[in-house]
Design a protein around this motif. Structure first.
Motif, mmCIF file in Angstrom:
data_model
loop_
_atom_site.group_PDB
_atom_site.id
_atom_site.type_symbol
_atom_site.label_atom_id
_atom_site.label_comp_id
_atom_site.label_asym_id
_atom_site.label_seq_id
_atom_site.Cartn_x
_atom_site.Cartn_y
_atom_site.Cartn_z
ATOM 1 N N MET A 1 23.961 34.048 34.235
ATOM 2 C CA MET A 1 25.234 33.421 34.570
ATOM 3 C C MET A 1 25.756 33.947 35.900
ATOM 4 N N LYS A 2 26.357 33.026 36.659
ATOM 5 C CA LYS A 2 26.921 33.423 37.954
ATOM 6 C C LYS A 2 28.372 33.843 37.764
ATOM 7 N N ILE A 3 28.750 34.918 38.458
ATOM 8 C CA ILE A 3 30.117 35.447 38.305
ATOM 9 C C ILE A 3 30.775 35.587 39.670
ATOM 10 N N LEU A 4 32.028 35.129 39.739
ATOM 11 C CA LEU A 4 32.851 35.300 40.934
ATOM 12 C C LEU A 4 33.951 36.285 40.551
ATOM 13 N N LEU A 5 34.125 37.328 41.360
ATOM 14 C CA LEU A 5 35.114 38.368 41.040
ATOM 15 C C LEU A 5 36.334 38.198 41.940
ATOM 16 N N VAL A 6 37.493 37.971 41.334
ATOM 17 C CA VAL A 6 38.724 37.830 42.108
ATOM 18 C C VAL A 6 39.520 39.120 41.991
ATOM 19 N N GLY A 7 39.843 39.739 43.144
ATOM 20 C CA GLY A 7 40.579 41.003 43.135
ATOM 21 C C GLY A 7 39.759 42.084 43.802
ATOM 22 N N THR A 8 40.478 43.032 44.398
ATOM 23 C CA THR A 8 39.783 44.076 45.169
ATOM 24 C C THR A 8 40.310 45.465 44.827
ATOM 25 N N GLY A 9 41.056 45.551 43.720
ATOM 26 C CA GLY A 9 41.683 46.824 43.357
ATOM 27 C C GLY A 9 40.784 47.678 42.482
ATOM 28 N N ARG A 10 41.444 48.520 41.670
ATOM 29 C CA ARG A 10 40.702 49.499 40.882
ATOM 30 C C ARG A 10 39.779 48.863 39.849
ATOM 31 N N VAL A 11 40.311 47.888 39.104
ATOM 32 C CA VAL A 11 39.486 47.280 38.051
ATOM 33 C C VAL A 11 38.354 46.461 38.673
ATOM 34 N N ALA A 12 38.662 45.734 39.754
ATOM 35 C CA ALA A 12 37.617 44.949 40.426
ATOM 36 C C ALA A 12 36.501 45.883 40.893
ATOM 37 N N PHE A 13 36.889 47.045 41.428
ATOM 38 C CA PHE A 13 35.898 48.010 41.916
ATOM 39 C C PHE A 13 34.988 48.483 40.764
ATOM 40 N N HIS A 14 35.609 48.957 39.675
ATOM 41 C CA HIS A 14 34.794 49.531 38.592
ATOM 42 C C HIS A 14 34.018 48.460 37.826
ATOM 43 N N LEU A 15 34.690 47.328 37.519
ATOM 44 C CA LEU A 15 33.971 46.262 36.797
ATOM 45 C C LEU A 15 32.886 45.658 37.676
ATOM 46 N N GLY A 16 33.182 45.527 38.972
ATOM 47 C CA GLY A 16 32.192 44.987 39.905
ATOM 48 C C GLY A 16 30.926 45.827 39.879
ATOM 49 N N HIS A 17 31.096 47.152 39.983
ATOM 50 C CA HIS A 17 29.922 48.037 39.961
ATOM 51 C C HIS A 17 29.212 47.969 38.604
ATOM 52 N N ALA A 18 29.990 47.895 37.521
ATOM 53 C CA ALA A 18 29.370 47.836 36.187
ATOM 54 C C ALA A 18 28.557 46.539 36.048
ATOM 55 N N MET A 19 29.093 45.429 36.568
ATOM 56 C CA MET A 19 28.374 44.149 36.447
ATOM 57 C C MET A 19 27.095 44.164 37.283
ATOM 58 N N VAL A 20 27.192 44.721 38.484
ATOM 59 C CA VAL A 20 25.988 44.808 39.325
ATOM 60 C C VAL A 20 24.959 45.717 38.631
ATOM 61 N N GLY A 21 25.462 46.818 38.052
ATOM 62 C CA GLY A 21 24.572 47.754 37.332
ATOM 63 C C GLY A 21 23.887 47.083 36.152
ATOM 64 N N ALA A 22 24.568 46.093 35.557
ATOM 65 C CA ALA A 22 23.987 45.395 34.396
ATOM 66 C C ALA A 22 23.179 44.166 34.843
ATOM 67 N N ASN A 23 22.907 44.125 36.147
ATOM 68 C CA ASN A 23 22.069 43.055 36.732
ATOM 69 C C ASN A 23 22.665 41.653 36.628
ATOM 70 N N HIS A 24 23.987 41.559 36.631
ATOM 71 C CA HIS A 24 24.595 40.225 36.658
ATOM 72 C C HIS A 24 24.531 39.656 38.068
ATOM 73 N N HIS A 25 24.605 38.320 38.124
ATOM 74 C CA HIS A 25 24.512 37.650 39.413
ATOM 75 C C HIS A 25 25.919 37.467 39.980
ATOM 76 N N LEU A 26 26.369 38.486 40.722
ATOM 77 C CA LEU A 26 27.716 38.446 41.304
ATOM 78 C C LEU A 26 27.638 37.651 42.606
ATOM 79 N N ILE A 27 28.217 36.439 42.589
ATOM 80 C CA ILE A 27 28.015 35.570 43.764
ATOM 81 C C ILE A 27 29.091 35.782 44.837
ATOM 82 N N GLY A 28 30.099 36.599 44.552
ATOM 83 C CA GLY A 28 31.067 36.877 45.598
ATOM 84 C C GLY A 28 32.303 37.589 45.091
ATOM 85 N N VAL A 29 33.041 38.177 46.046
ATOM 86 C CA VAL A 29 34.339 38.797 45.756
ATOM 87 C C VAL A 29 35.388 37.963 46.480
ATOM 88 N N VAL A 30 36.459 37.629 45.759
ATOM 89 C CA VAL A 30 37.514 36.798 46.321
ATOM 90 C C VAL A 30 38.797 37.633 46.415
#
Ligand SMILES: NC(=O)c1ccc[n+]([C@@H]2O[C@H](COP(=O)([O-])OP(=O)(O)OC[C@H]3O[C@@H](n4cnc5c(N)ncnc54)[C@H](OP(=O)(O)O)[C@@H]3O)[C@@H](O)[C@H]2O)c1
Length: 261
Positions: A1-30
Motif C-alpha cells: 500500500m502507498k502512504i502519504l504522510l501529512v505533517g512534519t512534527g514529532r509524530v510524523a518524524f517517528h511514525l515516518g521512520h517506523a513506516m520506512v523501517g517496516a518497508n512501507h511504500h512512503l510516497i511523500g511527505v506533505v
C-alpha cells in the motif's frame, strides 16, 4: 500500500521512520513549511509536497498535524479512495469528514525530538468508521507494533485523560520539585535516580505496591513539616496537601482533614 504522510512534527518524524523501517511504500511527505517538509522527506528517503499542490494518488493519507489543524487539513484534501488516518487520541473520526473512510492510529507514547523510536512495543490504539478503514488501519498498526488495540472514541477519551494523569502530572511535579531545589542551589538531578526507579518498580510490581513515603505510612507529622517548608509556593503547597490526603485515605489512614486544604 502507498502512504502519504501529512505533517512534519514529532509524530510524523517517528511514525515516518517506523513506516520506512517496516518497508512501507512512503510516497511523500506533505507539509505547509518547505524547510520542515524537505528535511523530513530527505531523512525518510522520499519526496516533498506542499499542502497547496495536487497530491499523488495513494492508498493511505496519514495526517499527523496538531489537533486543531486536522479538520482544516482534511477538508482541503480532495476526496479519493484513500483511507484518511489521523494520529490524535483526543479527536474523533468526524474531524476527517467528508472523506468516506476515516480512521485513527494513536501511538500511546510521549514522542519528543531525538532519535527515531523503536515502535515495536509502543501501544497503538486504532479505530475506523467502516470495515475497510478498520482493516487498513489495523494492518498498518500491526506492521509497526505488537501492541495494537481497538477502542471507540469514548474509550479513547478516557485513556487520554488517564494518560494525562499518569504521565503529565508526575513530570510537572518533578519539574516543580526540581525548581524548589534549584532555588536553594541544590543539584536538581539528585531526584532523578529515584524517579527512574519509581517507573521501573511500578512496571514490575504495580503502582499501588510501589508507592512509598509519609502519606502511605500515615506519618502526619512529616507531612506537616513538609507543608511548613512549602509556604512560599501556595499552589504547590495546596497540591501537596490534596495529594497527601488522597494517598492517606487510599491506604486506610485518617487524615483528620489536616491536609485537605
Ligand atoms: N507528540 C506526542 O507525544 C503525540 C503522541 C501521540 C499522538 N500525538 C498526536 O499527533 C498529532 C501531531 O502531534 P505532534 O506532537 O507531532 O505535533 P508537533 O510536533 O507540534 O507538529 C505539528 C505539525 O502540525 C503542523 N501544523 C500545525 N498547524 C497546522 C496547520 N494549520 N496546517 C497545516 N499543518 C499544521 C505543523 O506544521 P509546521 O511544521 O509547519 O509547524 C507540524 O508539522 C496531534 O494530533 C497529537 O495529538 C502526539
Amino acid at each position: 500500500m502507498k502512504i502519504l504522510l501529512v505533517g512534519t512534527g514529532r509524530v510524523a518524524f517517528h511514525l515516518g521512520h517506523a513506516m520506512v523501517g517496516a518497508n512501507h511504500h512512503l510516497i511523500g511527505v506533505v507539509g505547509r513549511n518547505t524547510e520542515h517538509t524537505d528535511r523530513l522527506s530527505k531523512a525518510l528517503g522520499t519526496v516533498s509536497f506542499s499542502l497547496k499542490e495536487a497530491l499523488p494518488q495513494t492508498d493511505i493519507i496519514l495526517i499527523a498535524v496538531s489537533d486543531d489543524a486536522i479538520a482544516d487539513v482534511a477538508l482541503n484534501i480532495p476526496i479519493s479512495d484513500a483511507v484518511l488516518i489521523h494520529t490524535s487520541g483526543a479527536s474523533d473520526l468526524d474531524k476527517l469528514l467528508p472523506h468516506p473512510d476515516r480512521a485513527v492510529l494513536w501511538p500511546l507514547m510521549s514522542l519528543s525530538p531525538g532519535e527515531p523510536m523503536d515502535f515495536k512495543h509502543v501501544p497503538i490504539v486504532v479505530d475506523g468508521n467502516t470495515d475497510r478503514a478498520r482493516q487498513v488501519v489495523r494492518y498498518l498498526a500491526e506492521s509497526l507494533s505488537v501492541q495494537v488495540s481497538e477502542l471507540n472514541h469514548q474509550q479513547r477519551e478516557l485513556v487520554h485523560a488517564a494518560a494525562a494523569i499518569s504521565l503529565n502530572f508526575p513530570l510537572h511535579l518533578l519539574a516543580r520539585a526540581q525548581d524548589l531545589l534549584k532555588d536553594q542551589n541544590i543539584d536538581p538531578a539528585i531526584l532523578l535516580p529515584s524517579f527512574l526507579a519509581m517507573a521501573q518498580k511500578a512496571t514490575a510490581i504495580g503502582a499501588s505496591e510501589a508507592l512509598t513515603g509519609p502519606a502511605r505510612r500515615g506519618d502526619l507529622g512529616t507531612i506537616h513539616h513538609h507543608l511548613d517548608r512549602l509556604t512560599a509556593d501556595a499552589e504547590l503547597r495546596a497540591a501537596y496537601a490534596r495529594l497527601s490526603s488522597m494517598i492517606l485515605r487510599a491506604y486506610g489512614h485518617p487524615d483528620h482533614g489536616h491536609t485537605d486544604v
